[in-house]
Design a protein around this motif. Structure first.
Motif, PDB file in Angstrom:
ATOM      1  N   LEU A 250       0.826  -1.208   0.000  1.00 56.99           N
ATOM      2  CA  LEU A 250       0.000   0.000   0.000  1.00 56.99           C
ATOM      3  C   LEU A 250       0.864   1.265   0.000  1.00 56.99           C
ATOM      4  O   LEU A 250       0.622   2.193  -0.781  1.00 56.99           O
ATOM      5  CB  LEU A 250      -0.925  -0.002   1.216  1.00 56.99           C
ATOM      6  N   ILE A 251       1.864   1.298   0.856  1.00 55.84           N
ATOM      7  CA  ILE A 251       2.733   2.478   0.952  1.00 55.84           C
ATOM      8  C   ILE A 251       3.508   2.686  -0.339  1.00 55.84           C
ATOM      9  O   ILE A 251       3.620   3.811  -0.834  1.00 55.84           O
ATOM     10  CB  ILE A 251       3.675   2.344   2.159  1.00 55.84           C
ATOM     11  N   SER A 252       4.033   1.615  -0.898  1.00 54.33           N
ATOM     12  CA  SER A 252       4.834   1.764  -2.117  1.00 54.33           C
ATOM     13  C   SER A 252       3.991   2.242  -3.298  1.00 54.33           C
ATOM     14  O   SER A 252       4.447   3.059  -4.095  1.00 54.33           O
ATOM     15  CB  SER A 252       5.538   0.452  -2.461  1.00 54.33           C
ATOM     16  N   ARG A 253       2.764   1.774  -3.414  1.00 55.96           N
ATOM     17  CA  ARG A 253       1.914   2.232  -4.526  1.00 55.96           C
ATOM     18  C   ARG A 253       1.596   3.710  -4.416  1.00 55.96           C
ATOM     19  O   ARG A 253       1.556   4.424  -5.419  1.00 55.96           O
ATOM     20  CB  ARG A 253       0.635   1.411  -4.585  1.00 55.96           C
ATOM     21  N   ILE A 254       1.368   4.168  -3.210  1.00 63.84           N
ATOM     22  CA  ILE A 254       1.088   5.593  -3.016  1.00 63.84           C
ATOM     23  C   ILE A 254       2.320   6.424  -3.360  1.00 63.84           C
ATOM     24  O   ILE A 254       2.225   7.433  -4.068  1.00 63.84           O
ATOM     25  CB  ILE A 254       0.622   5.856  -1.569  1.00 63.84           C
ATOM     26  N   LEU A 255       3.487   6.002  -2.882  1.00 68.34           N
ATOM     27  CA  LEU A 255       4.704   6.768  -3.143  1.00 68.34           C
ATOM     28  C   LEU A 255       5.110   6.739  -4.610  1.00 68.34           C
ATOM     29  O   LEU A 255       5.593   7.735  -5.153  1.00 68.34           O
ATOM     30  CB  LEU A 255       5.849   6.258  -2.272  1.00 68.34           C
TER      31      LEU A 255
ATOM     32  N   MET B 110       3.134   6.663  -7.113  1.00 74.57           N
ATOM     33  CA  MET B 110       2.268   7.582  -7.854  1.00 74.57           C
ATOM     34  C   MET B 110       2.879   8.985  -7.904  1.00 74.57           C
ATOM     35  O   MET B 110       2.755   9.694  -8.898  1.00 74.57           O
ATOM     36  CB  MET B 110       0.882   7.665  -7.212  1.00 74.57           C
ATOM     37  N   PHE B 111       3.540   9.372  -6.821  1.00 74.81           N
ATOM     38  CA  PHE B 111       4.119  10.712  -6.756  1.00 74.81           C
ATOM     39  C   PHE B 111       5.544  10.782  -7.301  1.00 74.81           C
ATOM     40  O   PHE B 111       5.937  11.780  -7.887  1.00 74.81           O
ATOM     41  CB  PHE B 111       4.086  11.229  -5.310  1.00 74.81           C
TER      42      PHE B 111
END
Length: 110
Positions: free
Chosen positions: A53-58, A60-61
């Motif tokens: 979850l954390i890696s997918r969010i990061l 994206m940016f």
């Protein structure tokens, strides 16, 4: 299934963990080996899901850090293989890096 097989199956995805947990729950002679590896594999799954979850969010940016996250994903896969080998050898040895954290967690696994 015997205790060794239940320990190994617990590392193979969350579905494998559920199969191991419910199969051993009915077993009156549930061994400490199964309990130990269920805790280790559930801890690994929690870390893997949180990491995903954390890696997918990061990513994206900052898409350029995707390579670093790929290497960490490989590390999680290697930890799973180490857990399976430990379970196959019937050894109660914590996973490197994260294993000590989960030895006394998940008290519902008995």
């Amino acid at each position: 299934m015997d205790n060794k097989t239940l320990s190994i199956v617990s590392y193979i995805t969350v579905i494998g963990w559920l199969i191991s947990y419910f199969s051993s729950k009915d077993n009156l002679s549930k061994s400490s080996l199964v309990i130990y590896h269920q805790k280790q594999s559930l801890g690994l799954a929690v870390v893997g899901i949180a990491y995903g979850l954390i890696s997918r969010i990061l990513i994206m940016f900052v898409p350029a850090i995707g390579i670093i996250f790929s290497l960490v994903s490989l590390l999680l896969f290697v930890l799973m293989i180490i857990g399976i080998v430990n379970a196959a050898n019937e050894v109660q040895k914590p996973l490197p890096i994260i294993g000590k954290t989960f030895e006394d967690k998940f008290s519902f696994i008995k």
